[in-house]
Design a protein around this motif. Structure first.
Motif, PDB file in Angstrom:
ATOM      1  N   ASP A 213       1.071  -1.645  -0.151  1.00  0.00           N
ATOM      2  CA  ASP A 213      -0.257   0.026  -0.141  1.00  0.00           C
ATOM      3  C   ASP A 213       0.967   1.594   0.197  1.00  0.00           C
ATOM      4  OD1 ASP A 213       0.627   0.846   3.084  1.00  0.00           O
ATOM      5  OD2 ASP A 213      -0.650  -1.251   2.835  1.00  0.00           O
ATOM      6  N   LYS A 214       0.245   2.436  -0.165  1.00  0.00           N
ATOM      7  CA  LYS A 214       1.032   3.763  -0.232  1.00  0.00           C
ATOM      8  C   LYS A 214       1.799   3.867   1.180  1.00  0.00           C
ATOM      9  CE  LYS A 214      -1.494   5.896  -3.160  1.00  0.00           C
ATOM     10  NZ  LYS A 214      -2.125   7.506  -4.058  1.00  0.00           N
ATOM     11  N   ASP A 215       1.954   3.796   2.542  1.00  0.00           N
ATOM     12  CA  ASP A 215       1.883   3.826   2.943  1.00  0.00           C
ATOM     13  C   ASP A 215       2.583   2.913   4.007  1.00  0.00           C
ATOM     14  OD1 ASP A 215       0.407   6.812   3.371  1.00  0.00           O
ATOM     15  OD2 ASP A 215      -1.296   5.194   4.120  1.00  0.00           O
ATOM     16  N   SER A 216       3.017   1.718   3.701  1.00  0.00           N
ATOM     17  CA  SER A 216       3.431   0.086   4.518  1.00  0.00           C
ATOM     18  C   SER A 216       4.887   0.845   3.683  1.00  0.00           C
ATOM     19  CB  SER A 216       3.092  -0.850   3.258  1.00  0.00           C
ATOM     20  OG  SER A 216       4.546  -1.547   4.108  1.00  0.00           O
ATOM     21  N   LYS A 217       5.874   0.921   5.154  1.00  0.00           N
ATOM     22  CA  LYS A 217       6.827   0.642   5.213  1.00  0.00           C
ATOM     23  C   LYS A 217       7.948  -0.075   4.889  1.00  0.00           C
ATOM     24  CE  LYS A 217       6.795   4.653   9.547  1.00  0.00           C
ATOM     25  NZ  LYS A 217       8.124   4.104  11.196  1.00  0.00           N
ATOM     26  N   ASP A 218       7.252  -1.550   4.939  1.00  0.00           N
ATOM     27  CA  ASP A 218       8.418  -2.857   4.803  1.00  0.00           C
ATOM     28  C   ASP A 218       7.562  -3.147   3.160  1.00  0.00           C
ATOM     29  OD1 ASP A 218      10.002  -2.530   7.091  1.00  0.00           O
ATOM     30  OD2 ASP A 218       8.497  -3.384   7.913  1.00  0.00           O
ATOM     31  N   PRO A 219       8.480  -3.602   2.399  1.00  0.00           N
ATOM     32  CA  PRO A 219       8.277  -4.167   0.806  1.00  0.00           C
ATOM     33  C   PRO A 219       7.134  -5.558   1.901  1.00  0.00           C
ATOM     34  CG  PRO A 219      10.849  -4.525   1.450  1.00  0.00           C
ATOM     35  CD  PRO A 219       9.994  -3.443   2.692  1.00  0.00           C
ATOM     36  N   VAL A 220       6.999  -5.839   0.346  1.00  0.00           N
ATOM     37  CA  VAL A 220       6.068  -7.273  -0.059  1.00  0.00           C
ATOM     38  C   VAL A 220       7.005  -8.111   0.170  1.00  0.00           C
ATOM     39  CG1 VAL A 220       5.133  -8.446  -1.229  1.00  0.00           C
ATOM     40  CG2 VAL A 220       4.232  -6.092  -1.396  1.00  0.00           C
ATOM     41  N   ASP A 221       7.073  -9.022   1.032  1.00  0.00           N
ATOM     42  CA  ASP A 221       7.636 -10.341   1.143  1.00  0.00           C
ATOM     43  C   ASP A 221       7.740 -10.977  -0.235  1.00  0.00           C
ATOM     44  OD1 ASP A 221       9.500 -12.267   1.709  1.00  0.00           O
ATOM     45  OD2 ASP A 221       8.760 -12.877   3.750  1.00  0.00           O
ATOM     46  N   ILE A 222       8.448 -11.142  -1.224  1.00  0.00           N
ATOM     47  CA  ILE A 222       7.732 -12.524  -2.318  1.00  0.00           C
ATOM     48  C   ILE A 222       8.223 -13.771  -1.961  1.00  0.00           C
ATOM     49  CG2 ILE A 222       8.684 -10.471  -4.124  1.00  0.00           C
ATOM     50  CD1 ILE A 222      10.774 -12.329  -4.434  1.00  0.00           C
ATOM     51  N   ARG A 223       8.952 -14.530  -1.266  1.00  0.00           N
ATOM     52  CA  ARG A 223       8.420 -15.395  -0.818  1.00  0.00           C
ATOM     53  C   ARG A 223       7.168 -16.012  -0.713  1.00  0.00           C
ATOM     54  NH1 ARG A 223      12.486 -15.546   4.645  1.00  0.00           N
ATOM     55  NH2 ARG A 223      11.010 -13.700   4.802  1.00  0.00           N
ATOM     56  N   LYS A 224       6.284 -15.113  -0.198  1.00  0.00           N
ATOM     57  CA  LYS A 224       5.158 -15.755   0.047  1.00  0.00           C
ATOM     58  C   LYS A 224       4.185 -15.714  -0.989  1.00  0.00           C
ATOM     59  CE  LYS A 224       3.970 -12.590   4.032  1.00  0.00           C
ATOM     60  NZ  LYS A 224       3.503 -11.051   5.174  1.00  0.00           N
ATOM     61  N   TYR A 225       4.084 -15.356  -2.045  1.00  0.00           N
ATOM     62  CA  TYR A 225       3.904 -15.714  -3.642  1.00  0.00           C
ATOM     63  C   TYR A 225       4.718 -16.570  -3.964  1.00  0.00           C
ATOM     64  CZ  TYR A 225       2.826 -10.396  -4.189  1.00  0.00           C
ATOM     65  OH  TYR A 225       2.318  -9.318  -3.657  1.00  0.00           O
ATOM     66  N   GLU A 240      -2.038  -5.762  -6.257  1.00  0.00           N
ATOM     67  CA  GLU A 240      -2.354  -4.824  -6.766  1.00  0.00           C
ATOM     68  C   GLU A 240      -1.135  -4.613  -6.312  1.00  0.00           C
ATOM     69  OE1 GLU A 240      -6.184  -2.634  -6.873  1.00  0.00           O
ATOM     70  OE2 GLU A 240      -6.463  -4.069  -8.566  1.00  0.00           O
ATOM     71  N   VAL A 241       0.032  -3.989  -6.352  1.00  0.00           N
ATOM     72  CA  VAL A 241       0.745  -3.160  -5.445  1.00  0.00           C
ATOM     73  C   VAL A 241       1.659  -2.148  -5.437  1.00  0.00           C
ATOM     74  CG1 VAL A 241       1.538  -5.478  -5.248  1.00  0.00           C
ATOM     75  CG2 VAL A 241       2.776  -4.062  -6.664  1.00  0.00           C
ATOM     76  N   PHE A 242       1.812  -1.133  -5.503  1.00  0.00           N
ATOM     77  CA  PHE A 242       2.978   0.182  -5.187  1.00  0.00           C
ATOM     78  C   PHE A 242       4.476   0.220  -4.547  1.00  0.00           C
ATOM     79  CE2 PHE A 242      -0.868   0.632  -3.560  1.00  0.00           C
ATOM     80  CZ  PHE A 242      -1.366   1.626  -4.048  1.00  0.00           C
ATOM     81  N   LEU A 243       4.978   0.742  -6.958  1.00  0.00           N
ATOM     82  CA  LEU A 243       6.199   0.863  -7.012  1.00  0.00           C
ATOM     83  C   LEU A 243       7.209   1.248  -6.483  1.00  0.00           C
ATOM     84  CD1 LEU A 243       6.498  -0.454 -10.599  1.00  0.00           C
ATOM     85  CD2 LEU A 243       6.550  -1.724  -8.676  1.00  0.00           C
ATOM     86  N   GLY A 244       8.550   1.776  -6.115  1.00  0.00           N
ATOM     87  CA  GLY A 244       9.034   2.590  -4.948  1.00  0.00           C
ATOM     88  C   GLY A 244       9.027   3.283  -4.043  1.00  0.00           C
TER      89      GLY A 244
END
Length: 435
Positions: A213-225, A240-244
């Motif tokens: 999301d826009k406010d998350s401090k931590d990036p997505v953990d792709i191990r979950k995917y 749906e994700v946010f880049l950068g």
């Protein structure tokens, strides 16, 4: 474009022709355009023989040598720029390639090594590649829908694709679709495309983080995917994700498992790079390398998840073009240590290439609207090689170009048909994904 008065006027303006001479700009352009097939065997004697055969012009090798200068390079570059701004239009079924997009823009670059003496203008990577203290990069972009060439530039080999991607964004139009390799897909570029109400479909660079999301401090953990895809045996999943970290560009990400061969290839390449710098490959990279991650800002109602990779694979058409350039037009072959002569030869070849791409596009549209199938650009360039003299005469005599084009149209539907490859999606099928 090839009106002799027009060409000679450009030659005078560029400084190639200063005073009246039997040897004019039109003859110079043609002698270089149709010497492409000589490759590294091209000589001044070949050029002198060509000029005598086709224009009854007697000129010595020494006189020709003196004509290869900065003004000659400028003249040929102006000719290429003019040709790039034009195209042969087909007034038939303009909806032959139906699409929801204004243009489908494909861009990439091809490089080859030059003599070390050219390094002042065309800088290379030094000792990384054989004979690469000097290297040239040819940047090319075209619209897949119309066949129109949009950008064609010569730069030094060390020019970073990402820098070019950020710097040359002046012509983004609403509803353009950009299909580019990893090297051109910076966050800055994607943000500018999105701001202009245009679209992109890209592979996500390994080092680019994305957030839930826009406010998350931590990036997505792709191990979950990776775990979800394996556990449920999914072909792909869309999120749906946010880049950068700063940009937070909203995108759709389509994640799928890569095959084992691709994974091992990625791993070997990265391990080789890591050893050269004394580093080791991280576990995070190994996890990322097992996934194919495509990102796009195209709404799902315009392009669904299962077709995103199919549409992106159209980008490989530019790789085929580069192979044609090297195998048929020999752009990487030359035998001179004179940088002006090299540049003139290269511009002559590029003018010949763009001319034939325009003709191929015209044929493509006619055959597609009439016979409902595509033509092979590889077959076209091999075919046109055998008609080189006829094409040259047709360009010099406008009436003959009409006869030649009609003849090409009749033959194209039979001998230039694009064949489907076994176990691979055809270009026809990829185009249908856009409809």
């Amino acid at each position: 474009m090839f009106d002799s008065d027009n060409i000679n006027s450009m030659a005078r303006k560029s400084g190639f022709c200063i005073r009246k001479s039997k040897f004019d700009g039109f003859q110079f352009l043609f002698s270089l355009m149709f010497a492409y097939h000589r490759g590294k065997h091209f000589s001044l004697l070949d050029m002198a023989s060509f000029l005598y055969r086709d224009f009854r012009l007697k000129i010595t090798k020494q006189s020709l040598h003196l004509r290869f200068n900065a003004s000659a390079v400028r003249f040929l570059k102006n000719c290429l720029d003019l040709l790039m701004s034009q195209k042969i239009c087909y007034k038939g079924n303009s909806n032959a390639l139906k699409s929801k997009f204004n243009r489908i823009r494909i861009k990439d670059s091809t490089k080859f090594a030059l003599p070390a003496s050219f390094s002042g203008k065309y800088k290379g990577y030094g000792g990384v590649l054989h004979n690469s203290s000097s290297m040239i990069s040819i940047l090319y972009e075209y619209d897949f829908l119309s066949g129109q060439s949009l950008d064609l530039r010569l730069t030094e080999g060390v020019l970073n694709d990402q820098s070019d991607s950020s710097d040359f964004t002046h012509d983004i139009r609403e509803s353009d679709l950009f299909l580019r390799d990893l090297g051109y897909c910076t966050l800055k570029f994607m943000s500018m495309v999105d701001s202009a109400k245009a679209f992109f479909v890209n592979r996500l660079a390994p080092k680019t983080n994305f957030y839930p999301d826009k406010d998350s401090k931590d990036p997505v953990d792709i191990r979950k995917y990776l775990h979800t895809l394996k556990k449920h045996g999914l072909g792909f999943m869309e999120v749906e994700v946010f880049l950068g970290k700063k940009e937070r560009l909203p995108v759709r990400a389509v994640v799928s498992l890569t095959d084992e061969d691709t994974y091992q290839k990625r791993l070997r390449k990265t391990e080789k790079q890591a050893r050269s710098t004394g580093n080791v490959v991280s576990e995070a990279f190994k996890t990322r390398a097992r996934l194919n991650i495509m990102v796009t800002n195209v709404p799902s109602e315009m392009l669904d998840a299962q077709n995103i990779r199919k549409v992106y694979s159209i980008r490989w058409q530019i790789e085929l073009l580069f192979k044609v350039w090297k195998s048929q037009a020999t752009i990487h072959e030359f035998n001179t240590s004179n940088i002006h002569r090299f540049e003139c030869q290269l511009y002559g070849k590029l003018i010949w290439i763009v001319l034939n791409l325009n003709i191929f596009n015209w044929l493509q549209q006619r055959v597609l609207s009439k016979n409902k199938h595509l033509c092979s650009v590889w077959k076209y360039f091999k075919f046109i090689l055998n008609l080189s003299d006829r094409l040259m005469e047709a360009i010099k005599t406008p009436r003959k170009i009409i006869v030649l084009m009609e003849d090409l149209t009749e033959k194209a539907s039979k001998i230039l048909k694009l064949e489907n490859k076994k176990d691979k999606m055809s270009l026809n099928q990829q185009i249908k994904c856009l409809a």
